[in-house]
Design a protein around this motif. Structure first.
Motif, PDB file in Angstrom:
ATOM      1  N   THR A  89      42.242  32.364  37.791  1.00  0.00           N
ATOM      2  CA  THR A  89      41.672  32.992  38.760  1.00  0.00           C
ATOM      3  C   THR A  89      40.132  33.588  38.195  1.00  0.00           C
ATOM      4  N   ALA A  90      39.173  33.054  37.902  1.00  0.00           N
ATOM      5  CA  ALA A  90      38.182  33.838  36.951  1.00  0.00           C
ATOM      6  C   ALA A  90      37.159  34.590  38.488  1.00  0.00           C
ATOM      7  N   VAL A  91      37.072  34.812  39.048  1.00  0.00           N
ATOM      8  CA  VAL A  91      36.387  35.816  40.307  1.00  0.00           C
ATOM      9  C   VAL A  91      37.871  35.984  41.931  1.00  0.00           C
ATOM     10  N   ASN A  92      38.405  36.946  41.679  1.00  0.00           N
ATOM     11  CA  ASN A  92      39.716  37.416  42.358  1.00  0.00           C
ATOM     12  C   ASN A  92      38.718  38.411  44.170  1.00  0.00           C
TER      13      ASN A  92
ATOM     14  N   GLY B 213      34.808  37.309  29.335  1.00  0.00           N
ATOM     15  CA  GLY B 213      36.332  36.775  30.208  1.00  0.00           C
ATOM     16  C   GLY B 213      36.388  37.090  31.310  1.00  0.00           C
ATOM     17  N   SER B 214      35.788  39.295  31.434  1.00  0.00           N
ATOM     18  CA  SER B 214      35.788  39.678  32.540  1.00  0.00           C
ATOM     19  C   SER B 214      35.680  38.283  34.046  1.00  0.00           C
ATOM     20  N   GLY B 215      35.067  38.143  33.987  1.00  0.00           N
ATOM     21  CA  GLY B 215      34.681  36.463  35.361  1.00  0.00           C
ATOM     22  C   GLY B 215      33.516  37.229  34.937  1.00  0.00           C
TER      23      GLY B 215
ATOM     24  N   MET C 163      34.085  44.319  36.366  1.00  0.00           N
ATOM     25  CA  MET C 163      34.413  43.083  37.001  1.00  0.00           C
ATOM     26  C   MET C 163      35.570  43.516  35.788  1.00  0.00           C
ATOM     27  N   ASP C 164      36.635  43.670  36.327  1.00  0.00           N
ATOM     28  CA  ASP C 164      38.165  43.593  35.506  1.00  0.00           C
ATOM     29  C   ASP C 164      39.186  42.206  36.455  1.00  0.00           C
ATOM     30  N   ALA C 165      39.255  41.092  35.694  1.00  0.00           N
ATOM     31  CA  ALA C 165      41.105  40.133  35.696  1.00  0.00           C
ATOM     32  C   ALA C 165      39.977  39.958  36.736  1.00  0.00           C
TER      33      ALA C 165
END
Length: 239
Positions: free
Chosen positions: A23-26, A45-47, A218-220
């Motif tokens: 899941t790149a963007v949640n 890589g946080s999206g 942006m985090d995970a």
């Protein structure tokens, strides 16, 4: 909706990797007012770049909605989205994305050709951009004949040629040395202020982010407000 230049609602983007789903963007949601400068920070890589590309219509979300000045671009077809982007949005890539066979001038004018604009509709803006970005002597040069800073100035001019309402920039100085980065940033901020555009920028440079009205992290794949500098008040969000 039209009170915001950019609004996203619960945007999700996922990718398959072997037997797992990334899941790149949640469920990322944001509201950006007209004329605001918003910075999005986060680790690699946080999206954050994926999210910006979705906001700009360069990528499609798996779920959620994206509105630009009240228009839901996630509902537009390919051709309609291309026209809308050309008329309303400008995008600055980290690595310029100039067409190597085109001169600097031809690269700058690509958005006008996509929108079938007559010469008279962009000539005055072109002259102003060329003067502001100091490109007058480089217009007939190919990208390979320009320095990294000059190439990024061409990319900025291309993003601004149609007088867009909003500019989105993905690490616009990430490929430049400090001197060229500072020069390009100052020119970008100068042209933005002159044209009164909204700016949403992904950056890893906290010194750049500190110049924004608001900073999001942006985090995970999750987007959260980190700091708010609007009206001169420095606020750190509580989660």
């Amino acid at each position: 909706m039209a009170e915001y230049m950019l609004q996203t609602e619960s945007v999700i983007k996922q990718y398959k990797q072997s037997d797992s789903v990334i899941t790149a963007v949640n469920r990322a949601s944001i509201k950006v007012e007209k004329g605001e400068f918003v910075a999005i920070i986060g680790t690699s890589g946080s999206g954050k770049s994926t999210f910006l590309h979705i906001c700009a219509g360069l990528d499609r979300p798996d779920a959620g909605h994206v509105f630009i000045n009240g228009t839901e671009i996630t509902k537009l077809g390919h051709d309609a989205l291309g026209r809308f982007r050309g008329e309303n949005m400008g995008f600055i890539f980290q690595k310029h994305n100039l067409i190597p066979q085109f001169t600097a001038l031809e690269n700058i004018l690509i958005p006008t050709m996509m929108c079938n604009k007559a010469d008279m509709e962009y000539q005055e803006n072109l002259r102003h951009l060329v003067e502001t970005l100091d490109l007058g002597e480089r217009l007939n040069h190919l990208p390979s004949e320009l320095s990294g800073g000059q190439q990024q100035r061409v990319a900025i001019a291309r993003a601004l040629i149609n007088n867009p309402d909003i500019i989105m920039a993905d690490e616009p100085t990430g490929a430049l040395d400090r001197k060229n980065a500072d020069e390009v940033l100052n020119l970008l901020f100068k042209t933005r202020e002159e044209f009164g555009m909204t700016l949403v920028m992904v950056t890893h440079d906290l010194a750049i982010a500190d110049r924004a009205d608001r900073i999001f992290r942006m985090d995970a794949g999750e987007l959260k407000l980190e700091r708010d500098y609007i009206s001169g008040n420095k606020k750190t969000a509580e989660y």
